[in-house]
Design an enzyme around this catalytic site. Sequence first.
Site, PDB file in Angstrom:
ATOM      1  N   LYS A 202      66.533  19.841  45.613  1.00 61.12           N
ATOM      2  CA  LYS A 202      65.288  20.294  46.377  1.00 61.12           C
ATOM      3  C   LYS A 202      64.607  20.912  45.265  1.00 61.12           C
ATOM      4  CE  LYS A 202      67.446  24.560  47.746  1.00 61.12           C
ATOM      5  NZ  LYS A 202      68.692  25.068  48.475  1.00 61.12           N
TER       6      LYS A 202
ATOM      7  N   ARG B 155      69.669  32.034  59.584  1.00 58.35           N
ATOM      8  CA  ARG B 155      68.586  31.175  59.395  1.00 58.35           C
ATOM      9  C   ARG B 155      68.485  29.875  60.227  1.00 58.35           C
ATOM     10  NH1 ARG B 155      67.620  29.884  53.118  1.00 58.35           N
ATOM     11  NH2 ARG B 155      69.008  28.391  53.804  1.00 58.35           N
TER      12      ARG B 155
ATOM     13  N   TYR C 139      45.133  42.363  27.764  1.00 61.87           N
ATOM     14  CA  TYR C 139      44.437  42.983  28.850  1.00 61.87           C
ATOM     15  C   TYR C 139      45.078  44.356  29.050  1.00 61.87           C
ATOM     16  CZ  TYR C 139      42.225  38.639  30.127  1.00 61.87           C
ATOM     17  OH  TYR C 139      41.576  37.638  30.255  1.00 61.87           O
TER      18      TYR C 139
ATOM     19  N   MET D 233      46.725  34.381  31.276  1.00 61.76           N
ATOM     20  CA  MET D 233      46.984  33.258  32.201  1.00 61.76           C
ATOM     21  C   MET D 233      47.321  32.129  31.376  1.00 61.76           C
ATOM     22  SD  MET D 233      43.946  31.306  34.491  1.00 61.76           S
ATOM     23  CE  MET D 233      43.690  32.642  35.594  1.00 61.76           C
TER      24      MET D 233
HETATM   25  C1  LIG Z   1      70.033  25.201  47.796  1.00 63.31           C
HETATM   26  C2  LIG Z   1      71.188  24.775  48.715  1.00 63.31           C
HETATM   27  C3  LIG Z   1      72.324  24.671  48.095  1.00 63.31           C
HETATM   28  C4  LIG Z   1      72.743  24.686  46.566  1.00 63.31           C
HETATM   29  O1  LIG Z   1      72.754  26.256  46.390  1.00 63.31           O
HETATM   30  P1  LIG Z   1      73.097  26.758  45.036  1.00 63.31           P
HETATM   31  O2  LIG Z   1      73.187  28.211  45.036  1.00 63.31           O
HETATM   32  O3  LIG Z   1      71.731  26.444  44.132  1.00 63.31           O
HETATM   33  O4  LIG Z   1      74.390  25.981  44.420  1.00 63.31           O
HETATM   34  C5  LIG Z   1      73.434  24.194  49.040  1.00 63.31           C
HETATM   35  N1  LIG Z   1      73.333  24.104  50.305  1.00 63.31           N
HETATM   36  C6  LIG Z   1      72.130  24.327  51.062  1.00 63.31           C
HETATM   37  C7  LIG Z   1      72.023  24.230  52.304  1.00 63.31           C
HETATM   38  C8  LIG Z   1      71.038  24.523  50.023  1.00 63.31           C
HETATM   39  O5  LIG Z   1      69.866  24.732  50.778  1.00 63.31           O
END
Ligand SMILES: *Cc1c(COP(=O)(O)O)cnc(C)c1O
Length: 645
Positions: free
Chosen positions: A40, A138, A265, A313
């Site tokens: 992801k 969640r 800055y 930046m």
């Molecule tokens: C992101 C995610 C993972 C991976 O988690 P890590 O802590 O990066 O290993 C596993 N399962 C779900 C449902 C996730 O959203």
Amino acid sequence: MNSAIKERSWVEIDLDSYRHNLTELKRFFAPQQSFMQIVKADAYGHGAFEISKIASKEGACYLGVANCEEGKLLRIQGIKMPILVLSPSLTTEIEDLILHDLSVAISNFEFANDLNRYAYDHKTKVKIHIKIDTGMHRSGLDYESCLNDLNRICKLANLEIEGIFSHYASSESNTEFSEKQLGRFLKVINALPVPPKYVHVANSSALLGKYSGQETMNLVRLGILSYGVYTSPQQMLQIDLRPVMSFKSRIAHIKTLSKNEVLGYNLTYKASKDTVYAIIPVGYADGYDFLLGNRGKVCIKGKVLPVIGRISMDMITIELGMDHNFEIGDEVTLLGNCHPETRVEQLTAKYQGSAYELLCQIGRRAKRFYISEGSIVASSPLSRRDFVSSDFTDSKLNLIIESAISQRLQSNEIGELIYREILRSFFYNKDKDIHYRKNFVHSLKFSDVHLHEQHHCDPKTKFYEHYFRTNTELTFEKVLQNDYFIVACANSDKVLNRYFQRKDVEYRWLMDSNFSLTDEQFTITGVSVDGIDLNSVINRKQGCLEIRCSHPLLKDLMGKQVKFSISTQTFYPKTSHQLSVFITELTQGIRISLIHPDSLESIEVIPIFSGQNKYPKISRTTNKISIATQADEWIFPMSGIVFAY
Ligand SMILES: *Cc1c(COP(=O)(O)O)cnc(C)c1O
């Protein structure tokens, strides 16, 4: 290696480290367990496409993405393995989920019902993984009251329940709560008459925490640890993880600061003594977090140096000290494996930030280079914003074609996305009446030369023994631009190149340099447009036989799509051992063939195609090799085929 990298800043993705981390993590698998690679957020900034390909080779049986869009992108890029969309999907995404064969996480009955109805209407079945909420609160069906909904979902005939899963809230730091969650999940599993194919709960930290469900679960979802980032200090005793991502730049300037002078800055840094500092052309716009001002550390030639002043930046400043030996152009590691201090865990600890976030932030912007065994094996050409359709300049288009080609040489398939983008740009963003060829059929025939009346000892016969007689036939359809066109034959690359620039040239032939350019050596045996035989007039021009083909009737056909047909006879040196056919214009549908004498046995065909499909279909019969694409498939210029014999 890095001398090949010309960027102001860039990301290196070390594929060997990624493989190493997987090997390490696999030591913790129970015998029945395999893994889902979580990709992801573009694989936490590492590039989902490249990581997915390696994951698949390393035994991953699934990919996990956050949403439909991410899954779709991978499908478009040609990833075929199962993909689970982990977060709750929206009803508006159902069409795409099904179209791209994505497995869907289910968190409530209503969505399952909508999905089922759509699948039913489209006579298909969708794979789902049911998510159980075991305390994170969640997404997911509540663990205490889910059985009723589970039953109802089971009855939806167009859904295939392939998996059931839950997710830990705090697997890296709270063992007690994690064990509670595991217990709750196991209770749900045990209540099922038959568990589905995949049962999974562990993210990567849980795997090391030993609550991956060693007995029951058969899938582990690997994320952050596979990218080489520890989520707790204890893990360093259990496993050797190597950071996969490095973020790098170079020293742009070196300057001095006198005692009591201020820097940057808001004047947040004041020199306590005379010192020397470097300017690095990277800032928070490149993902280097603003909160690293006066806190971050970078690494140059193995030495750790502090960030001084605020993060701008597009710039940061690094203290080098008075007696440094650094130079402008020296490589700077801002994040990565250079030194423990530049690991993402250390950097984010300095501002109580999240390693996940910093990786995503950096990976989104910089150009990525994939490294394996010390060399660059791929690069991700463009950040996603480059696909935005407006302001398409020629130079940008060239860049895309270039990257498409470099991509093509290294990866299995050129991204469908790039393919569509180039096409769109050809047709919509440039002049509308772009010229392209259709149904391009080119056949070449090699045969041995027999000069009948000549004696074997005749020097002329001897000369021709080294050549194949070569007959070529080319046909294609195209809009006729002028009432004539040119066929060009030169015996040097340089001269012929000029004819590649000209739009009125329809055929080019490179003659062996041993030949003088006479019409005995290169003859047009037939040339027509829509069946009208054309007149051809030969002009000799600076090392080129320029043949002008025309007919009075062509005037009436201008602007119309016509069929060109050009046949030639010439000679080709046997010692060349390769013959190339170039595609110089945008072309739809190609068929190229080589007919050869028995004496040529092993001919290799190397298609160098940029377009949707890098591998056109190659077929062989005894004396003929043919290469063909689908009739509606587009091939971009700069493609070609090499026959090696
Ligand atoms: C992101 C995610 C993972 C991976 O988690 P890590 O802590 O990066 O290993 C596993 N399962 C779900 C449902 C996730 O959203």
